[in-house]
Design a protein around this motif. Structure first.
Motif, PDB file in Angstrom:
ATOM      1  N   ARG A 154     -95.432   3.818 -52.271  1.00 40.04           N
ATOM      2  CA  ARG A 154     -94.006   3.959 -52.553  1.00 40.04           C
ATOM      3  C   ARG A 154     -93.173   2.990 -51.715  1.00 40.04           C
ATOM      4  O   ARG A 154     -92.135   2.518 -52.163  1.00 40.04           O
ATOM      5  N   ALA A 155     -93.610   2.680 -50.510  1.00 39.75           N
ATOM      6  CA  ALA A 155     -92.855   1.788 -49.618  1.00 39.75           C
ATOM      7  C   ALA A 155     -93.160   0.316 -49.847  1.00 39.75           C
ATOM      8  O   ALA A 155     -92.387  -0.544 -49.429  1.00 39.75           O
ATOM      9  N   ALA A 156     -94.263   0.008 -50.527  1.00 43.94           N
ATOM     10  CA  ALA A 156     -94.747  -1.377 -50.621  1.00 43.94           C
ATOM     11  C   ALA A 156     -93.739  -2.330 -51.253  1.00 43.94           C
ATOM     12  O   ALA A 156     -93.538  -3.439 -50.749  1.00 43.94           O
ATOM     13  N   ARG A 157     -93.105  -1.934 -52.341  1.00 43.07           N
ATOM     14  CA  ARG A 157     -92.163  -2.843 -53.007  1.00 43.07           C
ATOM     15  C   ARG A 157     -90.994  -3.170 -52.094  1.00 43.07           C
ATOM     16  O   ARG A 157     -90.556  -4.320 -52.002  1.00 43.07           O
ATOM     17  N   ILE A 158     -90.493  -2.184 -51.370  1.00 42.66           N
ATOM     18  CA  ILE A 158     -89.373  -2.407 -50.451  1.00 42.66           C
ATOM     19  C   ILE A 158     -89.845  -3.243 -49.260  1.00 42.66           C
ATOM     20  O   ILE A 158     -89.154  -4.158 -48.818  1.00 42.66           O
ATOM     21  N   SER A 159     -91.034  -2.943 -48.747  1.00 40.13           N
ATOM     22  CA  SER A 159     -91.573  -3.691 -47.607  1.00 40.13           C
ATOM     23  C   SER A 159     -91.677  -5.181 -47.907  1.00 40.13           C
ATOM     24  O   SER A 159     -91.454  -6.019 -47.028  1.00 40.13           O
ATOM     25  N   ALA A 160     -92.004  -5.506 -49.149  1.00 38.40           N
ATOM     26  CA  ALA A 160     -92.146  -6.911 -49.532  1.00 38.40           C
ATOM     27  C   ALA A 160     -90.807  -7.606 -49.743  1.00 38.40           C
ATOM     28  O   ALA A 160     -90.749  -8.826 -49.824  1.00 38.40           O
ATOM     29  N   ALA A 219     -89.834   6.547 -48.175  1.00 34.31           N
ATOM     30  CA  ALA A 219     -91.168   6.152 -47.728  1.00 34.31           C
ATOM     31  C   ALA A 219     -91.077   4.939 -46.797  1.00 34.31           C
ATOM     32  O   ALA A 219     -91.806   4.850 -45.803  1.00 34.31           O
ATOM     33  N   TYR A 220     -90.181   4.004 -47.109  1.00 35.32           N
ATOM     34  CA  TYR A 220     -89.981   2.833 -46.253  1.00 35.32           C
ATOM     35  C   TYR A 220     -89.471   3.263 -44.874  1.00 35.32           C
ATOM     36  O   TYR A 220     -89.962   2.787 -43.841  1.00 35.32           O
ATOM     37  N   ALA A 221     -88.489   4.153 -44.850  1.00 34.60           N
ATOM     38  CA  ALA A 221     -87.946   4.621 -43.569  1.00 34.60           C
ATOM     39  C   ALA A 221     -89.030   5.301 -42.735  1.00 34.60           C
ATOM     40  O   ALA A 221     -89.092   5.112 -41.520  1.00 34.60           O
ATOM     41  N   GLU A 222     -89.900   6.073 -43.393  1.00 31.17           N
ATOM     42  CA  GLU A 222     -90.971   6.789 -42.696  1.00 31.17           C
ATOM     43  C   GLU A 222     -92.068   5.861 -42.197  1.00 31.17           C
ATOM     44  O   GLU A 222     -92.804   6.216 -41.291  1.00 31.17           O
ATOM     45  N   SER A 223     -92.187   4.689 -42.774  1.00 27.76           N
ATOM     46  CA  SER A 223     -93.280   3.793 -42.399  1.00 27.76           C
ATOM     47  C   SER A 223     -92.732   2.506 -41.775  1.00 27.76           C
ATOM     48  O   SER A 223     -92.498   2.437 -40.572  1.00 27.76           O
ATOM     49  N   THR A 224     -92.495   1.501 -42.570  1.00 24.79           N
ATOM     50  CA  THR A 224     -92.096   0.185 -42.076  1.00 24.79           C
ATOM     51  C   THR A 224     -90.788   0.228 -41.285  1.00 24.79           C
ATOM     52  O   THR A 224     -90.653  -0.461 -40.270  1.00 24.79           O
ATOM     53  N   GLY A 225     -89.833   1.023 -41.730  1.00 22.25           N
ATOM     54  CA  GLY A 225     -88.556   1.122 -41.011  1.00 22.25           C
ATOM     55  C   GLY A 225     -88.740   1.615 -39.587  1.00 22.25           C
ATOM     56  O   GLY A 225     -88.157   1.068 -38.642  1.00 22.25           O
ATOM     57  N   GLN A 226     -89.575   2.641 -39.416  1.00 21.08           N
ATOM     58  CA  GLN A 226     -89.851   3.146 -38.073  1.00 21.08           C
ATOM     59  C   GLN A 226     -90.595   2.120 -37.235  1.00 21.08           C
ATOM     60  O   GLN A 226     -90.315   1.953 -36.047  1.00 21.08           O
ATOM     61  N   ILE A 227     -91.550   1.456 -37.864  1.00 23.09           N
ATOM     62  CA  ILE A 227     -92.323   0.450 -37.131  1.00 23.09           C
ATOM     63  C   ILE A 227     -91.402  -0.674 -36.640  1.00 23.09           C
ATOM     64  O   ILE A 227     -91.559  -1.178 -35.532  1.00 23.09           O
ATOM     65  N   ALA A 228     -90.421  -1.046 -37.455  1.00 17.37           N
ATOM     66  CA  ALA A 228     -89.483  -2.106 -37.060  1.00 17.37           C
ATOM     67  C   ALA A 228     -88.576  -1.672 -35.918  1.00 17.37           C
ATOM     68  O   ALA A 228     -88.253  -2.471 -35.033  1.00 17.37           O
TER      69      ALA A 228
END
Length: 164
Positions: A13-19, A121-130
């Motif tokens: 779910r986060a992949a499209r936003i992450s890219a 999903a982006y906030a829970e994954s890549t957003g937090q990592i950033a």
């Protein structure tokens, strides 16, 4: 659904936003810093860090914000006490703060806007990592300014944020 299936689903779910997202700015929105008491000389300290991310997005916008609220409890480890956070008499400090990251979203005109599920999903994954390195630096700096040993917290584990 198993933990691994949940993690894989969140990553999809986060992949499209992450890219298509790039961090543009990070701000400290608020902070509450409290020393409960000073630790004993050379006392080993333990910490517990909780974080909760949320995302803010207006449909049609080319940006979104990931806000992460952090609560850090610092306690003194004492002999005979297995969990220093179960009792209040070991508490040293309570630090609460919130960071916000502004992310620029680069979508092609033909692409659908991001869905709430993708952004969460982006906030829970890549957003937090950033945002996490900024939180680590703030914690190290503020604990030193509080006359505590500067606290270096561990790295964020991807598995923990996706299934935790």
């Amino acid at each position: 659904m198993s933990e691994l299936a949940d993690m894989a689903d969140a990553q999809r779910r986060a992949a499209r936003i992450s890219a298509r997202a790039e961090i543009s700015d990070v701000r400290l929105l608020n902070a509450k810093v409290e020393i409960v008491r000073l630790p004993g000389l050379n006392a080993p300290l333990a910490y517990n860090l909780d974080l909760k991310p949320v995302v803010e997005y207006e449909e049609g916008s080319s940006s979104f914000v990931v806000r992460a609220a952090y609560q850090l409890l610092v306690a003194e480890q004492r002999p005979g006490i297995s969990d220093p956070f179960e009792t209040n008499d070991t508490a040293i400090a309570n630090i609460e703060f919130e960071l916000a990251g502004l992310f620029m979203l680069h979508l092609d005109r033909k692409e659908d806007p991001p869905s709430p599920s993708e952004l969460e999903a982006y906030a829970e994954s890549t957003g937090q990592i950033a945002l996490y390195p900024f939180a680590r630096e703030y914690i190290y700096d503020i604990t030193g300014r509080m006359a505590l040993p500067p606290l270096t917290i561990g790295v964020l584990k991807v598995r923990e944020i996706l299934v935790g």
